[in-house]
Scaffold this active site. Structure first.
Site, PDB file in Angstrom:
ATOM      1  N   ASP A 338       0.691  -1.148   0.090  1.00  0.00           N
ATOM      2  CA  ASP A 338      -0.054  -0.008  -0.055  1.00  0.00           C
ATOM      3  C   ASP A 338       0.951   1.283  -0.001  1.00  0.00           C
ATOM      4  O   ASP A 338       2.121   1.254  -0.075  1.00  0.00           O
ATOM      5  CB  ASP A 338      -0.942  -0.099   1.372  1.00  0.00           C
ATOM      6  CG  ASP A 338      -2.392   0.585   1.030  1.00  0.00           C
ATOM      7  OD1 ASP A 338      -2.323   1.984   0.995  1.00  0.00           O
ATOM      8  OD2 ASP A 338      -3.245  -0.186   0.625  1.00  0.00           O
ATOM      9  N   ASP A 339       0.318   2.503   0.245  1.00  0.00           N
ATOM     10  CA  ASP A 339       1.036   3.615   0.356  1.00  0.00           C
ATOM     11  C   ASP A 339       2.159   3.693   0.874  1.00  0.00           C
ATOM     12  O   ASP A 339       2.420   2.949   2.078  1.00  0.00           O
ATOM     13  CB  ASP A 339      -0.024   4.373   0.876  1.00  0.00           C
ATOM     14  CG  ASP A 339       0.155   6.197   0.757  1.00  0.00           C
ATOM     15  OD1 ASP A 339       1.194   6.526   0.207  1.00  0.00           O
ATOM     16  OD2 ASP A 339      -0.618   6.660   1.129  1.00  0.00           O
ATOM     17  N   LYS A 448      -3.961  -0.904  -6.815  1.00  0.00           N
ATOM     18  CA  LYS A 448      -5.164  -0.408  -5.854  1.00  0.00           C
ATOM     19  C   LYS A 448      -5.042   0.976  -6.463  1.00  0.00           C
ATOM     20  O   LYS A 448      -4.100   1.728  -5.898  1.00  0.00           O
ATOM     21  CB  LYS A 448      -4.951  -0.586  -4.492  1.00  0.00           C
ATOM     22  CG  LYS A 448      -5.910  -0.120  -3.473  1.00  0.00           C
ATOM     23  CD  LYS A 448      -5.392  -0.365  -2.081  1.00  0.00           C
ATOM     24  CE  LYS A 448      -6.293   0.314  -1.049  1.00  0.00           C
ATOM     25  NZ  LYS A 448      -6.038   0.203   0.012  1.00  0.00           N
ATOM     26  N   ASP A 450      -6.389   4.710  -5.946  1.00  0.00           N
ATOM     27  CA  ASP A 450      -6.958   5.286  -4.501  1.00  0.00           C
ATOM     28  C   ASP A 450      -7.338   6.617  -5.096  1.00  0.00           C
ATOM     29  O   ASP A 450      -6.586   7.312  -5.850  1.00  0.00           O
ATOM     30  CB  ASP A 450      -5.893   5.358  -3.467  1.00  0.00           C
ATOM     31  CG  ASP A 450      -6.733   5.389  -2.008  1.00  0.00           C
ATOM     32  OD1 ASP A 450      -7.951   5.752  -2.092  1.00  0.00           O
ATOM     33  OD2 ASP A 450      -6.046   5.154  -1.184  1.00  0.00           O
ATOM     34  N   ALA A 451      -8.079   7.413  -4.478  1.00  0.00           N
ATOM     35  CA  ALA A 451      -8.365   8.837  -4.731  1.00  0.00           C
ATOM     36  C   ALA A 451      -8.963   9.303  -3.103  1.00  0.00           C
ATOM     37  O   ALA A 451     -10.109   9.147  -2.888  1.00  0.00           O
ATOM     38  CB  ALA A 451      -9.416   9.119  -5.583  1.00  0.00           C
ATOM     39  N   ASN A 452      -8.150  10.168  -2.425  1.00  0.00           N
ATOM     40  CA  ASN A 452      -8.249  10.397  -1.029  1.00  0.00           C
ATOM     41  C   ASN A 452      -8.688  11.859  -0.860  1.00  0.00           C
ATOM     42  O   ASN A 452      -8.734  12.195   0.350  1.00  0.00           O
ATOM     43  CB  ASN A 452      -7.049  10.046  -0.524  1.00  0.00           C
ATOM     44  CG  ASN A 452      -6.910   8.656   0.083  1.00  0.00           C
ATOM     45  OD1 ASN A 452      -7.690   8.092   0.602  1.00  0.00           O
ATOM     46  ND2 ASN A 452      -5.921   8.013  -0.498  1.00  0.00           N
ATOM     47  N   CYS A 496     -10.679   2.302  -5.269  1.00  0.00           N
ATOM     48  CA  CYS A 496     -10.634   2.621  -3.861  1.00  0.00           C
ATOM     49  C   CYS A 496     -10.668   4.361  -3.826  1.00  0.00           C
ATOM     50  O   CYS A 496     -10.343   5.030  -4.563  1.00  0.00           O
ATOM     51  CB  CYS A 496      -9.333   2.294  -3.148  1.00  0.00           C
ATOM     52  SG  CYS A 496      -9.043   2.795  -1.668  1.00  0.00           S
ATOM     53  N   ASP A 518     -12.622   1.812   4.569  1.00  0.00           N
ATOM     54  CA  ASP A 518     -11.591   1.498   5.438  1.00  0.00           C
ATOM     55  C   ASP A 518     -11.997   1.082   6.887  1.00  0.00           C
ATOM     56  O   ASP A 518     -11.070   0.714   7.805  1.00  0.00           O
ATOM     57  CB  ASP A 518     -10.961   2.980   5.682  1.00  0.00           C
ATOM     58  CG  ASP A 518      -9.846   3.161   4.409  1.00  0.00           C
ATOM     59  OD1 ASP A 518      -9.545   2.489   3.957  1.00  0.00           O
ATOM     60  OD2 ASP A 518      -9.648   4.676   4.454  1.00  0.00           O
TER      61      ASP A 518
END
Ligand code: DGJ
EC number: 3.2.1.22
Length: 694
Positions: A338-339, A448, A450-452, A496, A518
């Site tokens: 992940d990140d 994955k 993502d867009a946060n 995500c 999450d």
């Protein structure tokens, strides 16, 4: 071959799906009127409906019967599906029917404005294996500039009934997909996202019934918009009972300019009628998603491991290699980093946008880790967030104009990041190029994506039509994903957005699963998963088993309960395996084995939600000769054992063997009296039962 029929004498179109009929017709003024959406009626019966004179209104009401796509203009006072302003400042539309086309299940009805250079086409598509009707609109300009203030994909109309109830999904970060059921007020009710993303707060799925439908019985009309940016759906119930809703991309206040020769095509807004209750509606949606939305529905989603809850931003080669070794021992099939693997991304303050491996953490790049994961027999996945940038990044320092921004306004940071404007061709080309390289160079099997954060100050200084970016950004995301998939056929993608902020039929056409939330607390998850399952099938529902106590809720739950809840979707593990004792690692490996045994049923079967007697909920999956039950009982009062679980989907004439206990049950008994569950004592009790028809 889908059955689309035009009845020229009556100017009617009939769209047949396997068990429903949808019908529209032209009135004397060439307005397309809605006639029927529901149970099968014959051509003659639809003709009778078409001849019914609409109720007479006063000089203060909308004239005529319900319209398929009510434009602003004339005596129309409901929420418009179409609002335009022409070059001379005139507004409103007057239609002239301009013909129709049919092509293998696709009907296009063309409408021209009587004076202005505007053509609108209403599109319908039906399939011979689904009751879902796909609708969208295209709007074309053949002359001077037209400003579009609203152009929806479709409006939907219900039969005139005394009352209606709506089911919709509400929530927030860590609490997505909460199902709400409430009476439809006599009012305009707006469901919307203004975030540039599908949103955590509302999902563009809506179901209506007359208040009497249940999980197993009753008429339900439901719709789902295939769009992953801002959207708006307006449900209107008038005082006289007329109930309609109109929906499409974009939220209120945005305008788009259509120049000569340009056509704007809206996303699909799909609708489904069923007489079999909410359960049948969900099963029909699941089948539709599988047959007509997903790229790889037949593929089994692998058991994945994700590092986020275990390591946060503390990602490096040694730590990930250690986790990968443990994950492989458990039977994990896909290992996702992940990140935190790139640039100066050691926390959420810096580095987003600088997509090269952090040399302190991965001195030889990602390749050694990817190779090791592959050597361990797992697929290799990586987290990316291509639409975002930290201002503290080389990318932002080089291209401060690449982000969404507006002149004379600040740049609001959320999670210390800004949104890249992917509507810009140069920004989109950059994003595609680094993703393409990353995937190829590291043999990546899974991204994955993502867009946060939500959009703010969503401008594009100097651009003639800046609101276009609300559409074109999302389209660029779609195009990049489509291109990556085409060029890397083995690549799979997880959608995500801080969990489930971008789950819709548009993103699912180019991703394989969704990171649902999450929030990985299994008790909270039961509700989240129930809401998610209203529209989406289990195979796209990412569900991880994480550590106890849960990082979000601090709730302590047994490993078995966490597994049984997560087994209802595409199972993943997200805990810090380096801290799990040997006993738990052993138990986890056994539970993963159990999941792999029931996985064909969960991922490819037909799902039946079952409410127990208040303390218990369950889902059953019918697949070939199997019926698998997952049942959860988060807490129960002293002395209370849940009632047997009635398995009404079983064949009463058949017998079923429990693969664990060997016990044989008659289908009739399991239907009428129910399955006795062997639940451990205490809170957080759960069970998995696999029945095989003998
Ligand atoms: C939000 C996601 O939902 C999490 O799973 C994780 O990927 C973080 N972003 C990483 O920043």
């Amino acid at each position: 071959m889908p059955d689309l029929r035009y009845v020229p004498e009556q100017r009617l179109w009939l769209l047949h799906t396997p068990s429903t009929v949808y019908a529209v017709g032209l009135d004397d003024d060439d307005n397309v009127r809605h006639l029927h959406w529901g149970a099968r009626l014959t051509e003659a019966q639809i003709g009778e409906l078409a001849r019914r004179a609409p109720a007479e209104g006063s000089s203060f009401d909308t004239a005529g019967g319900p319209e398929e796509f009510g434009a602003e203009g004339g005596a129309r006072f409901g929420p418009p599906s179409l609002q335009v302003r022409f070059a001379d400042g005139s507004r409103g539309v007057e239609w002239r029917y301009a013909g129709h086309d049919t092509d293998d299940g696709h009907l296009s009805i063309h409408l021209d404005d009587r004076h202005y250079p505007l053509r609108v086409t209403l599109h319908y598509r039906v399939h011979d294996d689904s009751d879902v009707i796909e609708r969208w609109t295209s709007i074309a300009n053949t002359g001077k500039k037209i400003v579009i203030q609203r152009c929806d994909s479709a409006a939907w109309t219900l039969p005139h009934r005394g009352s209606y109830r709506m089911s919709h999904l509400v929530g927030g970060w860590n609490s997505e997909f909460r199902l709400r059921r409430t009476d439809v007020p006599v009012a305009e009710t707006v469901f919307t996202s203004r975030t540039g993303l599908t949103s955590h707060q509302a999902n563009p799925w809506l179901a209506l019934d007359d208040g009497s439908a249940s999980e197993e019985h009753g008429e339900v009309w439901s719709t789902a918009l295939a769009w992953s940016g801002s959207w708006r759906i307006t449900l209107h119930r008038g005082p006289t009972g007329r109930t309609t809703w109109t929906g499409g991309h974009g939220h209120e206040g945005l305008t788009w300019t259509l120049d000569k020769g340009e056509t704007l095509r809206t996303p699909v807004y799909a609708g489904l009628y069923t007489a079999g209750g909410f359960g049948a509606a969900s099963r029909a949606w699941h089948a539709y998603v599988s047959r007509h939305v997903l790229a790889q529905p037949a593929e089994t989603r692998p058991v994945l491991y994700n590092s986020w809850e275990a390591t946060g931003f503390d990602v490096d080669e040694a730590g990930q290699t250690a986790l990968a070794a443990r994950a492989a021992r458990l039977g994990v099939e896909l290992f996702v980093v992940d990140d935190g693997w790139f640039g100066k991304r050691v926390n959420d303050h810096a580095g987003l946008g600088d997509w090269t491996p952090n040399p302190d953490r991965f001195p030889h790049g990602l390749r050694p880790l990817a190779d090791e994961v592959h050597r361990l027999g797992m697929l290799f996945g990586l987290w990316v967030e291509p639409e975002m940038v930290n201002p503290d990044s080389d990318l932002y320092r080089a291209h401060p104009d690449w982000v969404l921004h507006t002149a004379h306004r600040g740049r609001t940071e959320m999670r210390n990041q800004l949104v890249l404007n992917l509507a810009r061709p140069d920004t989109a080309a950059w994003a595609h190029a680094w993703l393409d390289r990353l995937v190829a160079d590291n043999d990546i099997d899974f991204l994955k994506w993502d867009a946060n954060r939500a959009f703010t100050e969503a401008g594009w200084p100097g651009h003639a039509d800046p609101d276009r970016l609300w559409l074109d950004h999302t389209r660029a995301v779609y195009q990049i994903m489509d291109r990556l998939r085409a060029d890397h056929p083995r690549l799979r993608i997880e959608a995500c957005s801080g969990g489930g902020g971008r789950a819709d039929l548009g993103i699912l056409a180019r991703t394989d699963q969704v990171w649902t939330s999450d929030n990985t607390d299994p008790v909270d998850r039961i509700g989240i998963q129930d809401g998610f399952s209203q529209l989406f099938p289990a195979q796209v529902m990412g569900a991880w088993v994480t550590d106890s106590p849960n990082v979000a809720t601090a709730r302590r739950t047994p490993l078995r309960f966490r597994f049984h809840v997560a087994m209802a979707g595409a199972l993943g593990i997200g805990g810090d395996l380096t801290t799990w004792p040997e006993t738990e690692l052993k138990e986890a490996a056994e539970l993963i084995e159990v999941y792999k045994r029931i996985r064909p049923a969960v991922q490819h079967g037909t799902a039946y939600r079952m409410a127990g007697d208040g303390t218990l909920s369950a889902v059953g999956y019918a697949y070939q000769d199997q019926f698998v039950v997952l049942a959860w009982c988060p807490s129960r009062p002293f002395g209370h054992d849940p009632a047997p679980l009635r398995l009404t989907a079983l064949d009463p004439a058949a017998f079923y063997r429990d693969t664990e206990s060997g016990a044989v049950h008659s289908g009739a008994v399991l239907r009428e009296s129910g399955l006795l569950l062997d639940l451990p004592k205490g809170d957080h009790a759960s069970a998995v039962v696999q029945l095989i028809r003998i």
